[in-house]
Design a protein around this motif. Sequence first.
Motif, mmCIF file in Angstrom:
data_model
loop_
_atom_site.group_PDB
_atom_site.id
_atom_site.type_symbol
_atom_site.label_atom_id
_atom_site.label_comp_id
_atom_site.label_asym_id
_atom_site.label_seq_id
_atom_site.Cartn_x
_atom_site.Cartn_y
_atom_site.Cartn_z
ATOM 1 N N UNK A 109 0.813 -1.215 0.000
ATOM 2 C CA UNK A 109 0.000 0.000 0.000
ATOM 3 C C UNK A 109 0.847 1.266 0.000
ATOM 4 N N UNK A 110 2.156 1.095 0.128
ATOM 5 C CA UNK A 110 3.034 2.257 0.076
ATOM 6 C C UNK A 110 3.703 2.406 -1.286
ATOM 7 N N UNK A 145 -0.118 -3.424 -5.908
ATOM 8 C CA UNK A 145 0.119 -2.135 -5.255
ATOM 9 C C UNK A 145 -0.970 -1.169 -5.736
ATOM 10 N N UNK A 146 -0.870 0.091 -5.351
ATOM 11 C CA UNK A 146 -1.673 1.095 -6.034
ATOM 12 C C UNK A 146 -1.138 1.232 -7.449
ATOM 13 N N UNK A 174 2.575 14.707 -3.640
ATOM 14 C CA UNK A 174 1.450 14.703 -2.707
ATOM 15 C C UNK A 174 1.749 13.837 -1.494
ATOM 16 N N UNK A 215 5.645 7.650 -0.304
ATOM 17 C CA UNK A 215 5.386 6.540 -1.219
ATOM 18 C C UNK A 215 6.615 6.179 -2.036
ATOM 19 N N UNK A 266 -4.827 11.973 -7.126
ATOM 20 C CA UNK A 266 -4.882 10.502 -6.987
ATOM 21 C C UNK A 266 -4.232 10.104 -5.666
ATOM 22 N N UNK A 267 -3.167 10.806 -5.307
ATOM 23 C CA UNK A 267 -2.446 10.491 -4.070
ATOM 24 C C UNK A 267 -2.985 11.270 -2.874
ATOM 25 N N UNK A 268 -4.126 11.937 -3.038
ATOM 26 C CA UNK A 268 -4.807 12.475 -1.864
ATOM 27 C C UNK A 268 -4.782 13.970 -1.662
ATOM 28 N N UNK A 309 -10.089 5.578 -2.136
ATOM 29 C CA UNK A 309 -8.868 5.339 -1.360
ATOM 30 C C UNK A 309 -7.722 6.134 -1.963
ATOM 31 N N UNK A 310 -6.701 6.383 -1.165
ATOM 32 C CA UNK A 310 -5.490 6.989 -1.731
ATOM 33 C C UNK A 310 -4.293 6.139 -1.334
ATOM 34 N N UNK A 311 -3.284 6.121 -2.192
ATOM 35 C CA UNK A 311 -2.084 5.343 -1.886
ATOM 36 C C UNK A 311 -1.616 5.653 -0.467
ATOM 37 N N UNK A 312 -1.198 4.631 0.226
ATOM 38 C CA UNK A 312 -0.823 4.794 1.619
ATOM 39 C C UNK A 312 -1.849 4.149 2.540
ATOM 40 N N UNK A 313 -3.095 4.021 2.045
ATOM 41 C CA UNK A 313 -4.124 3.359 2.853
ATOM 42 C C UNK A 313 -3.994 1.844 2.684
ATOM 43 N N UNK A 314 -4.020 1.156 3.794
ATOM 44 C CA UNK A 314 -3.889 -0.296 3.737
ATOM 45 C C UNK A 314 -5.132 -0.982 3.181
ATOM 46 N N UNK A 370 -6.455 -1.244 0.430
ATOM 47 C CA UNK A 370 -7.280 -0.587 -0.589
ATOM 48 C C UNK A 370 -6.573 -0.451 -1.925
ATOM 49 N N UNK A 371 -5.470 -1.128 -2.092
ATOM 50 C CA UNK A 371 -4.739 -0.996 -3.347
ATOM 51 C C UNK A 371 -5.711 -1.208 -4.511
ATOM 52 N N UNK A 372 -5.661 -0.345 -5.494
ATOM 53 C CA UNK A 372 -6.546 -0.498 -6.654
ATOM 54 C C UNK A 372 -5.870 0.067 -7.880
#
Lengths: 298, 298, 588, 588
Positions: free
Chosen positions: B56-57, B76-77, B96, B100, D272-274, D421-426, D428-430
């Motif tokens: 997730x990172x 991953x994302x 942002x 990451x 996208x990243x929040x 979700x945004x990257x960094x959230x567990x 929820x990868x999409x």
Amino acid sequence: MATTAEATEITVTEEPKLKPVDYKSDLKPIWCPGCGDYATLSAIHQSLARLGVPTHMVAVISGIGCSSRIPGYCATYGFNTIHGRALPIATGVKMANPELTVIAAGGDGDGLSIGGGHFPHAGRRNVDMTYIMMDNNIYGLTKGQVSPTTPAGDTTKSSPYGLGDRPLDAIQLALAYNVSYVARGFSGNIKHLVEMIYGGLSHKGFSFIHVASPCPTYRGIDRFKEYKERVVYLDDDHDATNPLTAYQAALRDDGKVPLGVFFKQERPTLTDNCEAISRKALANGQPTIEGIMDQFIP
Amino acid sequence: MATTAEATEITVTEEPKLKPVDYKSDLKPIWCPGCGDYATLSAIHQSLARLGVPTHMVAVISGIGCSSRIPGYCATYGFNTIHGRALPIATGVKMANPELTVIAAGGDGDGLSIGGGHFPHAGRRNVDMTYIMMDNNIYGLTKGQVSPTTPAGDTTKSSPYGLGDRPLDAIQLALAYNVSYVARGFSGNIKHLVEMIYGGLSHKGFSFIHVASPCPTYRGIDRFKEYKERVVYLDDDHDATNPLTAYQAALRDDGKVPLGVFFKQERPTLTDNCEAISRKALANGQPTIEGIMDQFIP
Amino acid sequence: MDVRDFTVAVVGSGGDGAVTCGEMLTHAAAGEGLYCFMSKSFGPQIRGGESFSQIRMSEDMVLSQGDRVDALVVFSWPDFLRFKDEIELKPGAIVIHDETKNKDFPDGLPINEFLEPRIIHVPFTDLAEEAAGNSLAKNMVMLGAISEFFNLPVEGLKQSIAKKYKKKSAKIVESNCAAVEAGRKYVRDNHEVESMPRLSYEKSDTKMVMNGNEAVAYGALYAGCRFFAGYPITPSSEIMEWLSRELPRFGGVEVQTEDEMAAINMVIGASFAGAKAMTCTSGPGLSLMQEAIGLAAIAEIPCVIIDVQRVGPSTGIPTKSEQSDLLAALHGSHGDVSKVVLAAADVEDCFDVTCLAFYISEKYQVPVIVLSDQFIGQRMEAVPRIDLSKRKSFERIKPSIQEGEKYERFKIDNGGVSPMAVPGMEHCEYLASGIEHTESGSPTSAHSIHEMMNKKRFHKLDDIREDLTFVRRYGPEDAEVGVIGWGSSKGAIKEAILRAEKLGMKVAGLVPQIIHPIPYDKIDEFMKPLRRILVVEVSYAGQFYNYLKSYYPVPDKLMLYKRSGSKSLTVEEVFQQICHAMQSEYVL
Amino acid sequence: MDVRDFTVAVVGSGGDGAVTCGEMLTHAAAGEGLYCFMSKSFGPQIRGGESFSQIRMSEDMVLSQGDRVDALVVFSWPDFLRFKDEIELKPGAIVIHDETKNKDFPDGLPINEFLEPRIIHVPFTDLAEEAAGNSLAKNMVMLGAISEFFNLPVEGLKQSIAKKYKKKSAKIVESNCAAVEAGRKYVRDNHEVESMPRLSYEKSDTKMVMNGNEAVAYGALYAGCRFFAGYPITPSSEIMEWLSRELPRFGGVEVQTEDEMAAINMVIGASFAGAKAMTCTSGPGLSLMQEAIGLAAIAEIPCVIIDVQRVGPSTGIPTKSEQSDLLAALHGSHGDVSKVVLAAADVEDCFDVTCLAFYISEKYQVPVIVLSDQFIGQRMEAVPRIDLSKRKSFERIKPSIQEGEKYERFKIDNGGVSPMAVPGMEHCEYLASGIEHTESGSPTSAHSIHEMMNKKRFHKLDDIREDLTFVRRYGPEDAEVGVIGWGSSKGAIKEAILRAEKLGMKVAGLVPQIIHPIPYDKIDEFMKPLRRILVVEVSYAGQFYNYLKSYYPVPDKLMLYKRSGSKSLTVEEVFQQICHAMQSEYVL
Ligand SMILES: Cc1ncc(C[n+]2csc(CCOP(=O)(O)OP(=O)(O)O)c2C)c(N)n1
Ligand SMILES: Cc1ncc(C[n+]2csc(CCOP(=O)(O)OP(=O)(O)O)c2C)c(N)n1
Ligand code: SF4
Ligand code: SF4
Ligand SMILES: [Mg+2]
Ligand SMILES: [Mg+2]
């Protein structure tokens, strides 16, 4: 040899010889007093006169910027296009009429920022035209923001706390892009600049002349003096046929700005390639438009 | 030293160690059998596992192309964006959320053709992310047209009489763009490719890994074998700190394709620069949103 | 059972050659003079995935892909599933398959039992191995078998095999022909064909087989296009590929550019320097060209932009068709932009519209956008040879200036068009620019000149509206209900109208070729006497409907049938809507 | 002669500081609590060319730049000529000049004698040299002189001199103030001021002075924007410049990109990243951003795009205003794109609309385009302090997913919005993408899913229409004639309506803030009772008119007043049209 003054394949016209002033239009430049672009304009007029090409056989194409106003100040055909697109438009012009002398001109922002994606391809295609970049290390027309060549650390309208990014070196880029004539001049030395531009115009292939062209308005009036002290000339024995020595000449870290012809190479131009392709395509004879329909018969 | 395997500044996670397969998504690749991109995908999974960064990172950002399908195959994302824009989008992601691990990935067309204008600027900004270019010397997804790295002379769907233009050399470009980690790998040597990618991920700054990734479908199945014969490895004593030696290593004319780390340099990243700017901006204390209005009081 | 119109679909995976079969069948039909229409579809795999082709043929003009198939050939049932939504069977349709892959569906095949399809097993693979010594020839066996079942053009088939494989070897031609014969024989020996739908037709002159993209490319070549620049994008790339082969034979130049911005700008440059020039793209490329289209408009430089539409927005579904770039073509460039938008309605029309685009562009010195789409661009049609003598072309008006005279490039005298010099002409040097300018081309910021120049540029649209009056109208003069659509919807609309007519309904159709400037009068004339007008389009947002409404004060008559793309418009859909419109009251 | 509303224009060349004067006068007025409105204009020279500023001030809200000036100050008559078209005098207006430049016009000054202007000579230069020892201070002399003539805020003037030059030196402040005093004294000693139009007002709380670009930037900062990427372009660059200074103070990041495509795509990446993220541009940049706007729409990524419009098409007239990017904003991106278009109507509204843009964008996960223009972007207005507590903001809806649960980014349940979700959230990868996708984000080419997703994305527009009901309506409930316009036309429209009302005409006005999705009901409600509706816009092509018509079945009531830009809309123009509409019959 530092500069390439000898003309290759110049067609001498029979018209009475044109003078630099004959290439000057009636439009009065809107540039600020002391702008480096005046020198470039004058050097273009002089180089064209030396080349002796009639005004109607010249097309000067630019993007948008202070420097890109240049086509309006030439008594040739001109096209002041849109920001960043001088090179593709100039390529189209040359391809439609290879007899023309085509000059593309513009600023550092126009050519290395928004237009930066076209430069590599004009280089690798070796379009037979001359690209003159007036680099003032700033966005002039929009009144003083960072350009891709603004030195790191500098404060501008859009970098109030000092710029973090590194500047691009146009010469290294041109070399990486396979540009077949790579030179640099300075608005403070018109005579040398004419050599560079004339050399480019005479070169068969894509020529690039990087012009250090200070902007007193947004870079300060000292910049010109500063440049005067920083410029040096490439050694007479600089080997302009070797990319590595060309890179080496560009990669100096003593703060000096070398002027001269970094690299020069003869190789087939886009026009040559298109002609070769046409010959291959016609190997089996010239088809008729009507006859093309036979292709579609099952 | 040929490859840079040692990690710099890796934050070790406390989670149970992830395996390469944990980075693999459920989506089945649509690639052709034998496509070089499989190796790159696998090398990315392995490098991420070695880095130990939780899924997730990680954000994998691509443009459009066969190779640009890669985000869909990572657990991953991911963001499969539009053609040519992977680098600006990835830059936005990193800015942002600097925590990451950001990977940008795509093809030779995506990165050197339509996206070619962004590459110099990601380089000079030194955005702390890793850009993996799968170069197959062709446009795969659109079924076989010339790419900016297609060798001159080659016949493709869009060069039926043989290509006239010269190919671009991605390594020279990256060097000219001030990219702070410049390496090349080959899909035929995953182990080495992992070294290159892992080295890039561990590098603080913008890292570029050029991957020779043959396309059996539109370049022929022999291409892979041919590459196998052409690849060589940079000497152990290659000086990767010197741009000139890096250029020299790239500029070979024996038809060989050198693999390894051409250049590596530590310098402030865009994130560092933004932080420095923030510090300067706050020199006079933290203003309030409300207080900003005082600026406008005459 | 004789039929005049026959549709067959073929489904298989990579090696099966479902699409090759379709192409050969199309060639075969065209070879015997039939009209023919072939569409195809692929799975997401770059190579070797499942594929599907649908071929419709008839002695009469074929207008659409055929909503439902008379026959379905399945090489592989699992692959069939991917296209299930795209294939509809007629009641009692014939389904032919090679039994071996049945085992995946122990509880029956995944087709609509309700339609009572007749399932026939033909051992394609075994027969191929027997006859040609190669299981790969199974598709040839199949072609032979169906030609026997349905009386398809077998002569043409053999001819097209001979042509296709002549570069390989006589042996291959022979063994493929043997496979065809094996298929035919198997059917003769094992089946009763009388109860099958059998195509009845007379042979006539061979037709050409083209797709819309080829027709565009050929149209451009004919119209005098001698410079092309483009960037590959599905589903338009074939245009560039075709021209990369043919332009060099006619003294033209084709350049594959680094992106779409380079493409359109090169085209503008080439046209500025006197060449008739064109670029091609699809939606994403059109978006990228918007800035430069405005440049061509203000600098009054002719150029032609072909947009072969696909499903949007963004990357969308690149291999499928939609009519959703209309508003972007009409309005995408910032500022008040005077430009022209045309739409191609079928493969042959791709040729005509491209010629027309050059005609308008060169005559009026405006950018012209031609909207085609994946559906017409990539489908194959059998079309008669084109009578070139009927297609008009135009050479740009040049000034004649003497030494000492002053040339004013943007001189306003009659209408919006001023003679256009090109570099190389003496005494006519001028400055072109994207900046607002005076008649002589000097930059200006004066409101009065800007207003005058806008007027000049928009005047052209009025002239074009008068100059070009062609519209396609179908149906009786005393129709009660009208259908209006554009572009590739034409086929389904026209066929639906024919079907409605047969049932005694009075329905007319209109499909304009020039979308902008919209032919007011013609549309008015069409709409006035009608009770209800049905707008049909393949765009979720109903783009054409909104565009029409902004020009026509007839909203209470208008009805809209619209939906997303990725599935081609069927005759049935349009027909249902016509029925609905016939029944509905005057007021909404 | 007391007036409540006073307008003065100042013209000069580079060194004269005509614009600086205007700014100081504006600051002076705001300092004493007056409303004030200042527009400016420059010649083509990059630097030091002729320039012009026009300042209008009043105790009451100032709505427009003031069609005609009460007073005109000319530093240089030759420079005046360039702006002749832009400056109109009231009958009997006062013209003040420094006689020295008269000699260029031996046959009289180039102004309309018919209006019987009163020409007054003030020796600015001589007085400046006397009082400040420097001829450059002549503009200070002038400010002093006019403050005395017209009773302009002289306290405020000295305050603003003190503020402006405090960084330089006390001596400069002093000598400038001395110059002001010299100007005042000269007038007192030599002129009778009673017959002059003298501004009557009471002092009140100091107002802020802002231009529209600053208001946008501040609005973004307030709304929570923490990432900005942009490329300089006139007339929008001040937004970027302001944010490059302020964002780093609030933990935000500003990046000047290599082009507009990079800008919008970086913004999309950041969002996208929040991050709440924005870009700014003008027409040419909007055209270049079109492709990426479609990406934001299909990937449902919030983002805000500000377009400060200038004259188009193409490069057009970069320093002048026009309302001609409307259709490009609405329709510029290929495919069926679900996005929102808002318009700012004045400087203060720039703040509000930018806040609203973030609210909508974050709540509905759509790209939002805000249209401003050069006229509001670069003019200065005195505005009251903004009450921040009244401005709402919105935080994006995030999913809460547990380990093992499957997160579906594009899940369709209520309306069109799915938790993002945004990257960094567990957990929820999409996969986000510009390709059509299923609810979980996997690529698809199925028609049914495409239709469903289009529906989801367009559903948002319906929700927004219901959620946000604010419209600006002016005039009485029983109005007969209505005026509808958008964006910066608001000022002239509102003032024209007020003027008409004073004359007993029943006129109402509507200026929507949300252009798309257009607030149907509100517009319907407005239009229904009206006899005639006048559409007013600054676009040669009448873009707003065409847009309205595509949504409203009321064409026979609609009248259009439109023209090209490069000159701001005047109250007089609109008023004339209102009169015309009042007189005209029901049917066109
Ligand atoms: C698409 C687009 N983006 C931005 C601009 C605004 N613009 C005009 S000139 C310019 C940059 C000028 O810098 P440079 O090219 O270095 O030329 P200079 O004025 O310094 O000679 C910019 C950003 C524009 N005209 N078009
Ligand atoms: C704006 C735009 N132009 C063109 C395309 C069509 N297109 C998709 S991928 C591609 C090039 C693919 O080549 P490359 O980037 O080398 O990737 P590969 O498929 O070879 O891995 C092109 C031209 C597009 N999707 N968008
Ligand atoms: S702003 Fe700079 S570059 Fe532009 S005209 Fe003035 S001096 Fe020259
Ligand atoms: S076409 Fe080439 S690059 Fe694309 S998936 Fe197939 S082998 Fe790989
Ligand atoms: Mg510059
Ligand atoms: Mg590739």
